[in-house]
Design a protein around this motif. Structure first.
Motif, short mmCIF file in Angstrom:
data_model
loop_
_atom_site.label_atom_id
_atom_site.label_comp_id
_atom_site.label_asym_id
_atom_site.label_seq_id
_atom_site.Cartn_x
_atom_site.Cartn_y
_atom_site.Cartn_z
N ASP A 61 0.83 -1.21 0.00
CA ASP A 61 0.00 0.00 0.00
C ASP A 61 0.86 1.26 0.00
O ASP A 61 0.55 2.24 -0.68
CB ASP A 61 -0.93 0.01 1.22
CG ASP A 61 -2.01 -1.06 1.12
OD1 ASP A 61 -2.24 -1.57 0.01
OD2 ASP A 61 -2.62 -1.38 2.16
N ALA A 62 1.96 1.21 0.76
CA ALA A 62 2.85 2.37 0.81
C ALA A 62 3.52 2.60 -0.55
O ALA A 62 3.67 3.74 -1.01
CB ALA A 62 3.91 2.17 1.88
N MET A 63 3.91 1.50 -1.21
CA MET A 63 4.53 1.61 -2.54
C MET A 63 3.54 2.16 -3.56
O MET A 63 3.90 2.99 -4.40
CB MET A 63 5.04 0.24 -2.99
CG MET A 63 6.22 -0.29 -2.18
SD MET A 63 6.66 -1.97 -2.68
CE MET A 63 8.08 -2.27 -1.62
N ILE A 64 2.30 1.68 -3.48
CA ILE A 64 1.27 2.14 -4.41
C ILE A 64 1.00 3.62 -4.20
O ILE A 64 0.89 4.41 -5.15
CB ILE A 64 -0.02 1.33 -4.23
CG1 ILE A 64 0.19 -0.13 -4.69
CG2 ILE A 64 -1.17 1.97 -5.00
CD1 ILE A 64 0.48 -0.28 -6.16
N THR A 65 0.89 4.03 -2.95
CA THR A 65 0.63 5.44 -2.63
C THR A 65 1.74 6.34 -3.16
O THR A 65 1.48 7.40 -3.75
CB THR A 65 0.48 5.63 -1.11
OG1 THR A 65 -0.59 4.81 -0.63
CG2 THR A 65 0.19 7.08 -0.77
N GLU A 66 2.98 5.91 -2.96
CA GLU A 66 4.12 6.70 -3.44
C GLU A 66 4.12 6.77 -4.97
O GLU A 66 4.39 7.84 -5.55
CB GLU A 66 5.43 6.08 -2.96
CG GLU A 66 6.67 6.86 -3.37
CD GLU A 66 7.95 6.21 -2.88
OE1 GLU A 66 9.03 6.73 -3.24
OE2 GLU A 66 7.88 5.19 -2.17
N THR A 67 3.81 5.65 -5.62
CA THR A 67 3.77 5.63 -7.08
C THR A 67 2.65 6.52 -7.62
O THR A 67 2.84 7.25 -8.60
CB THR A 67 3.57 4.19 -7.59
OG1 THR A 67 4.60 3.35 -7.06
CG2 THR A 67 3.61 4.13 -9.11
N VAL A 68 1.49 6.47 -6.97
CA VAL A 68 0.36 7.30 -7.38
C VAL A 68 0.71 8.78 -7.27
O VAL A 68 0.38 9.59 -8.15
CB VAL A 68 -0.89 6.98 -6.54
CG1 VAL A 68 -1.97 8.04 -6.74
CG2 VAL A 68 -1.44 5.61 -6.91
N THR A 69 1.39 9.14 -6.20
CA THR A 69 1.80 10.55 -6.01
C THR A 69 2.70 11.01 -7.15
O THR A 69 2.55 12.12 -7.68
CB THR A 69 2.54 10.72 -4.67
OG1 THR A 69 1.68 10.29 -3.61
CG2 THR A 69 2.93 12.17 -4.44
N LYS A 70 3.65 10.16 -7.55
CA LYS A 70 4.54 10.49 -8.66
C LYS A 70 3.77 10.56 -9.97
O LYS A 70 4.05 11.41 -10.82
CB LYS A 70 5.66 9.45 -8.76
CG LYS A 70 6.63 9.48 -7.59
CD LYS A 70 7.70 8.42 -7.74
CE LYS A 70 8.67 8.43 -6.57
NZ LYS A 70 9.70 7.37 -6.69
N LEU A 71 2.79 9.66 -10.13
CA LEU A 71 1.99 9.66 -11.35
C LEU A 71 1.14 10.93 -11.44
O LEU A 71 1.00 11.51 -12.52
CB LEU A 71 1.08 8.44 -11.37
CG LEU A 71 1.66 7.15 -11.97
CD1 LEU A 71 0.65 6.02 -11.86
CD2 LEU A 71 2.05 7.36 -13.42
N GLN A 72 0.57 11.34 -10.32
CA GLN A 72 -0.24 12.56 -10.31
C GLN A 72 0.59 13.77 -10.72
O GLN A 72 0.12 14.63 -11.48
CB GLN A 72 -0.84 12.77 -8.92
CG GLN A 72 -1.93 11.76 -8.58
CD GLN A 72 -2.37 11.86 -7.12
OE1 GLN A 72 -1.62 12.31 -6.25
NE2 GLN A 72 -3.59 11.42 -6.83
#
Length: 253
Positions: A61-72
């Motif tokens: 979940d932490a990895m996904i959240t970090e990736t989503v932030t970069k994608l945004q």
């Protein structure tokens, strides 16, 4: 045999329904992030790959959240997930086994590494140049004053030049939050540095022969080759590239 086929078909259908439900559930969760459809699909596939690699849910979940932030942030500049991270499979492996990051290099250490690098380069250039000159034109060796071709003069010019130009390079291209100097100031620094170095070169040529001996041409050539090889090893060992040591890894495009 005929009974097994319907069972297999039913099992396959149930698996497809389960995957469809799972995709819808994940899709609904990722839809709240405001990503494009392609980026949502990337996050969905990334989550599956991380799960296959055995990443614990809290870490996943932490990895996904970090990736989503970069994608945004990337979406605002028109960047896609593939351009930023590659394929979900590759990026999942990278998240599981991250490569060690380059340690930040402060200005003091940068100056030290650059000085050594430039000194080795200058020393290799001068020794190889004089060695080659002496081989091609032996009459040069007949001069009474050894001047700038003496080994002491070469060492002084190389060391002072290495330190001086390292300082100039850091002034022309400052690191971190240091503001870039105006063009006129940078030109003035460069000109003053060159004049100072030439002055040191001229003064070194007046050293007496007794403390500034001239070596054999082949010795100079060997010194030049060894210094060049040593600099290549030094650059590779301490990642001195371009004008700064400890260069960052190039980002994916």
């Amino acid at each position: 045999m005929s009974e097994e086929q319907p069972r297999n078909a039913q099992a396959g259908q149930r698996q497809k329904q389960h995957e469809k439900a799972q995709r819808q559930e994940s899709g609904n969760a990722f839809a709240n992030y405001g990503l494009t459809r392609k980026n949502e699909e990337f996050i969905y596939q990334l989550n599956k790959q991380l799960d296959r690699l055995g990443i614990a849910k809290d870490k996943r979940d932490a990895m996904i959240t970090e990736t989503v932030t970069k994608l945004q942030a990337g979406q605002k500049q028109g960047q896609t997930a593939k351009a930023l991270f590659g394929t979900p499979t590759e990026y999942a492996k990278e998240l599981k086994n991250p490569k060690p990051k380059d340690e930040p290099v402060d200005n003091k250490r940068s100056f030290k590494l650059l000085s050594i690098d430039n000194t080795l380069i200058f020393f290799s250039i001068f020794t190889f140049m004089y060695g080659l000159m002496f081989l091609l034109s032996p009459e040069i060796l007949k001069t009474k004053q050894y001047g700038s071709s003496g080994i002491t003069a070469i060492v002084l010019v190389a060391v002072i030049g290495g330190v001086l130009f390292s300082y100039i390079m850091l002034q022309l291209q400052p690191r971190g939050r240091t503001k870039r100097r105006p063009l006129a100031t940078r030109i003035l620094i460069l000109v003053c540095g060159l004049v100072l170095w030439l002055g040191i070169y001229m003064l070194a040529s007046w050293l007496p022969n007794i403390i500034n001996p001239r070596l054999n041409a082949w010795v100079y050539i060997v010194f030049g080759v060894v210094a060049f090889g040593g600099d290549m090893y030094f650059r590779n060992r301490f990642r001195v590239s371009g004008i700064y040591p400890g260069g960052r890894r190039p980002q994916r495009r």
